[in-house]
Design an enzyme around this catalytic site. Sequence first.
Site, PDB file in Angstrom:
ATOM      1  N   HIS A 205       0.791  -1.232   0.000  1.00  0.00           N
ATOM      2  CA  HIS A 205       0.000   0.000   0.000  1.00  0.00           C
ATOM      3  C   HIS A 205       0.824   1.283   0.000  1.00  0.00           C
ATOM      4  O   HIS A 205       0.276   2.364  -0.138  1.00  0.00           O
ATOM      5  CB  HIS A 205      -0.961   0.014   1.206  1.00  0.00           C
ATOM      6  CG  HIS A 205      -0.288   0.355   2.503  1.00  0.00           C
ATOM      7  ND1 HIS A 205       0.453  -0.555   3.214  1.00  0.00           N
ATOM      8  CD2 HIS A 205      -0.219   1.512   3.213  1.00  0.00           C
ATOM      9  CE1 HIS A 205       0.939   0.020   4.304  1.00  0.00           C
ATOM     10  NE2 HIS A 205       0.549   1.283   4.329  1.00  0.00           N
TER      11      HIS A 205
HETATM   12  C1  UD1 Z   1      -1.876   5.543   5.846  1.00  0.00           C
HETATM   13  C2  UD1 Z   1      -0.598   6.025   6.501  1.00  0.00           C
HETATM   14  C3  UD1 Z   1       0.405   4.893   6.578  1.00  0.00           C
HETATM   15  C4  UD1 Z   1      -0.190   3.651   7.215  1.00  0.00           C
HETATM   16  C5  UD1 Z   1      -1.490   3.286   6.520  1.00  0.00           C
HETATM   17  C6  UD1 Z   1      -2.162   2.113   7.195  1.00  0.00           C
HETATM   18  C7  UD1 Z   1      -0.086   8.409   6.039  1.00  0.00           C
HETATM   19  C8  UD1 Z   1       0.751   9.345   5.274  1.00  0.00           C
HETATM   20  N1  UD1 Z   1       0.026   7.095   5.712  1.00  0.00           N
HETATM   21  O1  UD1 Z   1      -1.567   5.187   4.498  1.00  0.00           O
HETATM   22  O2  UD1 Z   1       1.491   5.305   7.379  1.00  0.00           O
HETATM   23  O3  UD1 Z   1       0.729   2.579   7.079  1.00  0.00           O
HETATM   24  O4  UD1 Z   1      -2.371   4.418   6.574  1.00  0.00           O
HETATM   25  O5  UD1 Z   1      -3.167   1.576   6.378  1.00  0.00           O
HETATM   26  O6  UD1 Z   1      -0.808   8.821   6.910  1.00  0.00           O
HETATM   27  N2  UD1 Z   1      -8.908   5.032   1.188  1.00  0.00           N
HETATM   28  C9  UD1 Z   1     -10.186   4.547   1.078  1.00  0.00           C
HETATM   29  N3  UD1 Z   1     -10.863   4.232   2.235  1.00  0.00           N
HETATM   30  C10 UD1 Z   1     -10.332   4.402   3.472  1.00  0.00           C
HETATM   31  C11 UD1 Z   1      -9.031   4.910   3.571  1.00  0.00           C
HETATM   32  C12 UD1 Z   1      -8.324   5.221   2.425  1.00  0.00           C
HETATM   33  O7  UD1 Z   1     -10.713   4.381  -0.006  1.00  0.00           O
HETATM   34  O8  UD1 Z   1     -11.007   4.076   4.480  1.00  0.00           O
HETATM   35  C13 UD1 Z   1      -8.148   5.335  -0.056  1.00  0.00           C
HETATM   36  C14 UD1 Z   1      -8.312   6.757  -0.528  1.00  0.00           C
HETATM   37  O9  UD1 Z   1      -8.276   6.744  -1.914  1.00  0.00           O
HETATM   38  C15 UD1 Z   1      -7.053   7.442   0.008  1.00  0.00           C
HETATM   39  C16 UD1 Z   1      -6.024   6.336  -0.110  1.00  0.00           C
HETATM   40  O10 UD1 Z   1      -6.757   5.140   0.199  1.00  0.00           O
HETATM   41  O11 UD1 Z   1      -6.713   8.571  -0.727  1.00  0.00           O
HETATM   42  C17 UD1 Z   1      -4.851   6.471   0.835  1.00  0.00           C
HETATM   43  O12 UD1 Z   1      -5.299   6.590   2.191  1.00  0.00           O
HETATM   44  P1  UD1 Z   1      -4.416   7.416   3.239  1.00  0.00           P
HETATM   45  O13 UD1 Z   1      -5.034   7.355   4.579  1.00  0.00           O
HETATM   46  O14 UD1 Z   1      -4.101   8.779   2.703  1.00  0.00           O
HETATM   47  O15 UD1 Z   1      -3.035   6.667   3.239  1.00  0.00           O
HETATM   48  P2  UD1 Z   1      -2.706   5.119   3.414  1.00  0.00           P
HETATM   49  O16 UD1 Z   1      -2.072   4.643   2.175  1.00  0.00           O
HETATM   50  O17 UD1 Z   1      -3.873   4.355   3.945  1.00  0.00           O
END
Ligand code: UD1
Length: 358
Positions: A205
Amino acid sequence: MKKIVSLVGARPQFIKEAVVGAEARGRNAWKHVLVHSGQHYDANMSDVFFSELDIRRPDHFLGTGSGTHAAQTADVLVKFEALLLDEKPDMVLVYGDTNTTVAGALAAAKLKIPVAHVEAGIRQRPKDMPEEINRVLADHISARLFCCSSLAAENLAREGISSGVWVAGDVMYDLYLKMRRRFTPDETRERFGLEKDGYLLATVHRDFNTDDPKSLGGVLEGLVRARAKSGLDVVLPLHPRTRKRIDEFGLAHLAASLRTVEPLGYLDLMSLTQQCAAVITDSGGYQKEAYYAGRRAVVVMPDTGWRELTDCGWNVLCAPEAADLERALAAIAEPCAYPENLFGDGTAGKRIVESLAV
Ligand code: UD1
């Protein structure tokens, strides 16, 4: 009685809060106010952890959701500041290295509310990775820093941080020990139609692996080749970000021969890990959880914050390229003695709560 506001927002933080929150409540150590930023919001990215791990319903939801780094961090910062002005806690507790972590620490520090950072002192390259930026900033504005190992405390000392540092151990290990009687390896494996020791478990991820078609293609190609060469199934729980990128980059043909599944809750992932042949991951937390389960991991990262596991050869780093994944899988097939007790003795939560309660 002291009032401590605890801020969570993403999977690894729910897992850590499950330990610290339960310990604090069990000892009636302080008035514990739980806040969910909303960084993760899908049921299988958030709710599942609250129900499985018996985390109580948060007192406040900030409702931040997804966005660019600035938008997401700023939204938590503004909303959390307003909440802190209202709640007036004695301390703020943040976990790990997400955007929620840095926003929570910054809002509190600017209001002169002491910050306690659980999982402090982790350092890794590249220095510009979002999690590294978040953890360095959070550490430098925290008053109490709880480290998983002495290596983390040494990292802090090198940056001039020595006061308020405690080597408490890893709360994720506490949770693993506490929850393991609820793992159901046979039942879960059968539900997924897998053979004992007959599958690899992979999670991807990180932005540096998923946001570049060459890297994501390299990892998927590597998994496809591993499957062909070993005859093992490859189970790939898909983070929503990875699923989106696979579609966007036209890589669905590679994912098609893998066992892609929805993101897994804690119990399913830990139960499946018990009987997998090996783990392939770019998750900070899961590379450690694999070790707790006695499984070796290929870590698809240029570096890791958990060097204790790579220095002894238990885990092996790998580039997002098919040939390198093949090399790394061969490396973890070589014998290696299980490195005992790298991250404490399962009492990190107790140590953290005892230290914060005074
Ligand atoms: C985040 C953390 C990372 C952690 C990970 C655990 C940061 C910079 N990164 O990464 O350290 O290891 O969480 O999972 O904070 N999305 C959904 N549904 C959700 C959540 C996310 O669809 O419930 C999608 C969205 O398109 C979003 C993307 O995932 O833009 C990334 O989510 P985000 O929370 O920004 O970062 P992670 O990759 O999850």
